[in-house]
Design a protein around this motif. Structure first.
Motif, PDB file in Angstrom:
ATOM      1  N   TYR A   7      10.735   2.752 -13.121  1.00 50.88           N
ATOM      2  CA  TYR A   7      10.608   2.481 -11.769  1.00 50.88           C
ATOM      3  C   TYR A   7      11.920   2.452 -11.273  1.00 50.88           C
ATOM      4  O   TYR A   7      12.928   1.974 -11.759  1.00 50.88           O
ATOM      5  CB  TYR A   7       9.952   1.232 -11.322  1.00 50.88           C
ATOM      6  CG  TYR A   7      10.450  -0.001 -11.835  1.00 50.88           C
ATOM      7  CD1 TYR A   7      11.301  -0.831 -10.888  1.00 50.88           C
ATOM      8  CD2 TYR A   7      10.550  -0.598 -13.093  1.00 50.88           C
ATOM      9  CE1 TYR A   7      11.929  -1.922 -10.962  1.00 50.88           C
ATOM     10  CE2 TYR A   7      11.279  -1.962 -13.301  1.00 50.88           C
ATOM     11  CZ  TYR A   7      11.937  -2.390 -12.351  1.00 50.88           C
ATOM     12  OH  TYR A   7      12.673  -3.528 -12.607  1.00 50.88           O
TER      13      TYR A   7
ATOM     14  N   VAL B 233      13.473   0.821  -7.154  1.00 51.09           N
ATOM     15  CA  VAL B 233      12.862   0.341  -5.799  1.00 51.09           C
ATOM     16  C   VAL B 233      14.184   0.743  -4.860  1.00 51.09           C
ATOM     17  O   VAL B 233      15.272   0.539  -5.154  1.00 51.09           O
ATOM     18  CB  VAL B 233      12.764  -1.291  -5.695  1.00 51.09           C
ATOM     19  CG1 VAL B 233      12.596  -1.505  -4.527  1.00 51.09           C
ATOM     20  CG2 VAL B 233      11.590  -1.547  -6.744  1.00 51.09           C
TER      21      VAL B 233
ATOM     22  N   LYS C 151      10.208   1.527  -0.654  1.00 51.72           N
ATOM     23  CA  LYS C 151       9.338   2.597  -1.563  1.00 51.72           C
ATOM     24  C   LYS C 151       9.761   2.241  -2.936  1.00 51.72           C
ATOM     25  O   LYS C 151      11.116   1.622  -3.428  1.00 51.72           O
ATOM     26  CB  LYS C 151       9.985   3.970  -1.328  1.00 51.72           C
ATOM     27  CG  LYS C 151       9.679   4.558   0.054  1.00 51.72           C
ATOM     28  CD  LYS C 151       8.419   4.850   0.068  1.00 51.72           C
ATOM     29  CE  LYS C 151       8.225   5.508   1.508  1.00 51.72           C
ATOM     30  NZ  LYS C 151       6.764   5.471   2.073  1.00 51.72           N
ATOM     31  N   ILE C 152       8.702   2.207  -4.012  1.00 53.44           N
ATOM     32  CA  ILE C 152       8.951   2.187  -5.405  1.00 53.44           C
ATOM     33  C   ILE C 152       8.523   3.579  -5.931  1.00 53.44           C
ATOM     34  O   ILE C 152       7.526   4.007  -5.625  1.00 53.44           O
ATOM     35  CB  ILE C 152       8.159   0.847  -5.919  1.00 53.44           C
ATOM     36  CG1 ILE C 152       8.510   0.929  -7.304  1.00 53.44           C
ATOM     37  CG2 ILE C 152       6.602   1.032  -5.867  1.00 53.44           C
ATOM     38  CD1 ILE C 152       8.078  -0.403  -8.184  1.00 53.44           C
TER      39      ILE C 152
ATOM     40  N   TYR D  81       5.786   5.150  -3.594  1.00 52.10           N
ATOM     41  CA  TYR D  81       4.612   4.188  -3.005  1.00 52.10           C
ATOM     42  C   TYR D  81       5.335   3.176  -2.153  1.00 52.10           C
ATOM     43  O   TYR D  81       6.286   2.949  -2.605  1.00 52.10           O
ATOM     44  CB  TYR D  81       3.769   3.595  -4.385  1.00 52.10           C
ATOM     45  CG  TYR D  81       3.074   4.562  -5.224  1.00 52.10           C
ATOM     46  CD1 TYR D  81       1.630   4.992  -4.804  1.00 52.10           C
ATOM     47  CD2 TYR D  81       3.559   5.021  -6.378  1.00 52.10           C
ATOM     48  CE1 TYR D  81       1.185   5.797  -5.782  1.00 52.10           C
ATOM     49  CE2 TYR D  81       3.261   6.030  -7.295  1.00 52.10           C
ATOM     50  CZ  TYR D  81       1.779   6.454  -6.725  1.00 52.10           C
ATOM     51  OH  TYR D  81       1.215   7.323  -7.557  1.00 52.10           O
ATOM     52  N   TYR D  82       4.436   2.687  -1.315  1.00 52.19           N
ATOM     53  CA  TYR D  82       4.908   1.614  -0.389  1.00 52.19           C
ATOM     54  C   TYR D  82       5.357   0.581  -1.189  1.00 52.19           C
ATOM     55  O   TYR D  82       4.754   0.139  -2.325  1.00 52.19           O
ATOM     56  CB  TYR D  82       4.024   1.281   0.771  1.00 52.19           C
ATOM     57  CG  TYR D  82       4.132   0.078   1.233  1.00 52.19           C
ATOM     58  CD1 TYR D  82       5.223   0.196   2.437  1.00 52.19           C
ATOM     59  CD2 TYR D  82       3.815  -1.056   1.016  1.00 52.19           C
ATOM     60  CE1 TYR D  82       5.437  -1.111   3.356  1.00 52.19           C
ATOM     61  CE2 TYR D  82       3.987  -2.610   1.760  1.00 52.19           C
ATOM     62  CZ  TYR D  82       4.981  -2.177   2.730  1.00 52.19           C
ATOM     63  OH  TYR D  82       5.421  -3.434   3.330  1.00 52.19           O
ATOM     64  N   PHE D  83       6.291  -0.262  -1.113  1.00 52.72           N
ATOM     65  CA  PHE D  83       6.840  -1.385  -1.761  1.00 52.72           C
ATOM     66  C   PHE D  83       7.380  -2.537  -0.810  1.00 52.72           C
ATOM     67  O   PHE D  83       8.237  -2.258   0.026  1.00 52.72           O
ATOM     68  CB  PHE D  83       7.777  -1.074  -3.005  1.00 52.72           C
ATOM     69  CG  PHE D  83       8.116  -2.344  -3.641  1.00 52.72           C
ATOM     70  CD1 PHE D  83       7.485  -2.590  -5.009  1.00 52.72           C
ATOM     71  CD2 PHE D  83       9.301  -3.019  -3.599  1.00 52.72           C
ATOM     72  CE1 PHE D  83       7.598  -3.590  -5.527  1.00 52.72           C
ATOM     73  CE2 PHE D  83       9.622  -4.067  -4.215  1.00 52.72           C
ATOM     74  CZ  PHE D  83       8.779  -4.313  -5.472  1.00 52.72           C
TER      75      PHE D  83
ATOM     76  N   GLN E 231       8.713  -6.947  -1.238  1.00 52.02           N
ATOM     77  CA  GLN E 231       8.878  -7.874  -1.801  1.00 52.02           C
ATOM     78  C   GLN E 231       9.492  -9.109  -1.152  1.00 52.02           C
ATOM     79  O   GLN E 231      10.294  -8.963  -0.295  1.00 52.02           O
ATOM     80  CB  GLN E 231       9.613  -7.638  -3.091  1.00 52.02           C
ATOM     81  CG  GLN E 231      10.136  -8.882  -4.173  1.00 52.02           C
ATOM     82  CD  GLN E 231      11.116  -8.585  -5.036  1.00 52.02           C
ATOM     83  OE1 GLN E 231      11.714  -7.707  -4.991  1.00 52.02           O
ATOM     84  NE2 GLN E 231      11.062  -9.794  -6.043  1.00 52.02           N
TER      85      GLN E 231
ATOM     86  N   ILE F 226       4.602  -9.621  -4.056  1.00 55.46           N
ATOM     87  CA  ILE F 226       4.780  -8.058  -3.889  1.00 55.46           C
ATOM     88  C   ILE F 226       3.636  -7.240  -3.113  1.00 55.46           C
ATOM     89  O   ILE F 226       2.611  -7.820  -3.796  1.00 55.46           O
ATOM     90  CB  ILE F 226       5.225  -7.606  -5.303  1.00 55.46           C
ATOM     91  CG1 ILE F 226       6.144  -8.256  -6.015  1.00 55.46           C
ATOM     92  CG2 ILE F 226       5.065  -6.023  -5.272  1.00 55.46           C
ATOM     93  CD1 ILE F 226       6.339  -7.640  -7.624  1.00 55.46           C
TER      94      ILE F 226
ATOM     95  N   VAL G  41       2.429  -3.498  -2.825  1.00 53.17           N
ATOM     96  CA  VAL G  41       2.628  -2.103  -3.385  1.00 53.17           C
ATOM     97  C   VAL G  41       1.677  -1.298  -3.117  1.00 53.17           C
ATOM     98  O   VAL G  41       0.330  -1.596  -3.290  1.00 53.17           O
ATOM     99  CB  VAL G  41       2.950  -2.148  -4.899  1.00 53.17           C
ATOM    100  CG1 VAL G  41       1.959  -2.849  -5.846  1.00 53.17           C
ATOM    101  CG2 VAL G  41       3.503  -0.803  -5.571  1.00 53.17           C
TER     102      VAL G  41
END
Length: 131
Positions: A76, A78, A82-83, A98-100, A102, A107, A109
């Protein structure tokens, strides 16, 4: 006059740099999905490489108890909101984004592991290690 310009540039540079400093929130540790509480994310280092491991519940298929799909380790990265993920057990070596988002203990996601929940944002909460 030269000194005023240099000092102004230095102050501007320092202020801009401080705006881009990470808040110091770490992903490392265990996170549990807040609705069903059967899906977990574990962020850790494997040697010097960051790894996210997805844990899920089990399901019964044809009388066999099997882990749900897409469990296991992921590469991964970040960046902003996005992740980028790459599942170790996939034959596809491309990363998918994917949307991310924190905060300190939460979190959000984009769902990357449940084929029935495409486009859904999953929420995970940090598991308190002191319990």
């Amino acid at each position: 006059m030269k000194y005023v310009i240099w000092i102004s540039l230095l102050v501007l540079f320092v202020n801009c740099s401080e705006d881009n400093v990470s808040e110091g929130i770490t992903l490392e540790g265990d996170w549990v999905e807040v609705i069903n509480r059967t899906d977990t994310l574990t962020f850790e280092l494997l040697g010097d490489k960051p790894v996210m491991t997805l844990g899920r519940g089990v399901e019964i298929k044809n009388g066999n108890v099997l882990p749900k799909p897409n469990v296991g380790p992921y590469d991964y990265e970040v960046v902003n909101d996005k992740i980028s993920l790459r599942w170790y057990l996939s034959s596809n070596s491309a990363f998918k984004e994917y949307y991310f988002d924190q905060t300190e203990d939460t979190i959000q996601v984009g769902n990357f592991y449940d084929d029935n929940a495409v486009g859904v944002i999953s929420v995970f909460k940090r598991i308190d290690q002191n319990l």
